[in-house]
Design a protein around this motif. Structure first.
Motif, PDB file in Angstrom:
ATOM      1  N   LEU A  27      40.570 -20.135  -3.618  1.00  0.00           N
ATOM      2  CA  LEU A  27      39.713 -20.559  -4.594  1.00  0.00           C
ATOM      3  C   LEU A  27      40.254 -20.016  -6.129  1.00  0.00           C
ATOM      4  O   LEU A  27      40.039 -20.887  -7.232  1.00  0.00           O
ATOM      5  CB  LEU A  27      38.563 -20.213  -4.454  1.00  0.00           C
ATOM      6  N   PHE A  33      36.242 -20.890 -10.683  1.00  0.00           N
ATOM      7  CA  PHE A  33      35.455 -21.666  -9.563  1.00  0.00           C
ATOM      8  C   PHE A  33      34.163 -21.119  -9.813  1.00  0.00           C
ATOM      9  O   PHE A  33      33.743 -19.973 -10.438  1.00  0.00           O
ATOM     10  CB  PHE A  33      36.182 -21.424  -8.405  1.00  0.00           C
ATOM     11  N   ASP A  37      31.500 -23.766  -5.466  1.00  0.00           N
ATOM     12  CA  ASP A  37      32.463 -24.102  -4.723  1.00  0.00           C
ATOM     13  C   ASP A  37      32.855 -23.452  -3.490  1.00  0.00           C
ATOM     14  O   ASP A  37      33.488 -23.702  -2.547  1.00  0.00           O
ATOM     15  CB  ASP A  37      33.777 -23.841  -5.744  1.00  0.00           C
ATOM     16  N   GLU A  41      33.258 -24.565   0.132  1.00  0.00           N
ATOM     17  CA  GLU A  41      34.632 -24.109   0.944  1.00  0.00           C
ATOM     18  C   GLU A  41      34.323 -23.548   2.383  1.00  0.00           C
ATOM     19  O   GLU A  41      34.866 -23.838   3.306  1.00  0.00           O
ATOM     20  CB  GLU A  41      35.202 -22.939   0.148  1.00  0.00           C
TER      21      GLU A  41
END
Length: 204
Positions: A27, A33, A37, A41
């Protein structure tokens, strides 16, 4: 089934902590990020990995950034509380999901905790599993939540939140690998952290 998943849905992996570190590092290849996110993920049903992420980050040099430890602590407290009551999917408030982390800073921080992650994986074994299974696992979950809640109050003492972050990391690895020894180590770390305010007051 929630308790089984909470105790270690990634326990079959040979290196669960390093795998999570690798995912965070991937990431960090972005310019920035968001917390959103990270949740996407790992998935909203993966409580322990999502608990481990802010704990690892607060152990890293990123904890020196103002308010970073507070945000990580709030995330830890929310995730641990939902794990405690048996929710199936994690909910985080929108203001937390919008928080951003600079990719280059995250990459540098991850590089510094890789050896720690490797150490945790190498020494994890299924020991004293009774401590990470119902009903005793609830005690560890409560202590994890309290660690998160305490982090904002340690904001004025630079890097002191990293001690509680280490405890949360140990609790999380204990859940992932069904290793009760890590739970005992986490309790010992909390005992050390509890002495910090006493020491600070005594110096005034």
């Amino acid at each position: 089934m929630q308790d089984d998943a909470a105790s270690g849905d990634d326990s079959d992996n040979e290196r669960p902590v390093e795998r999570i570190v690798d995912d965070i590092d991937r990431l960090s290849s972005r310019g920035t990020f968001r917390v959103r996110d990270v949740v996407e993920e790992f998935g909203q049903a993966t409580f322990i990995p999502l608990l481990l992420v802010p704990a690892l980050l607060v152990v890293s040099p990123l904890s020196g950034i103002p308010l970073f430890s507070s945000l990580c602590g709030l995330s830890i407290a929310l995730i641990a509380s939902q794990l405690l009551i048996g929710r199936k999917r994690i909910w985080l408030p929108d203001f937390l999901l919008r928080q951003e982390v600079k990719g280059d800073k995250a990459h540098g921080a991850i590089a510094k905790i890789r050896k720690f992650a490797n150490f945790l994986d190498r020494h994890a074994h299924q020991r004293l599993s009774i401590l990470v299974r119902p009903p005793l696992n609830k005690v560890a979950q409560v202590m994890t939540m309290l660690c998160g809640l305490a982090m904002p109050f340690l904001e004025l003492l630079p890097f002191s939140s990293s001690i509680l972050g280490t405890a949360v990391v140990l609790f999380s690895v204990g859940f992932l690998t069904r290793d009760g020894v890590y739970v005992l180590l986490a309790v010992a770390v909390i005992a050390v952290a509890a002495m910090i305010p006493v020491f600070a007051v005594s110096q005034l």
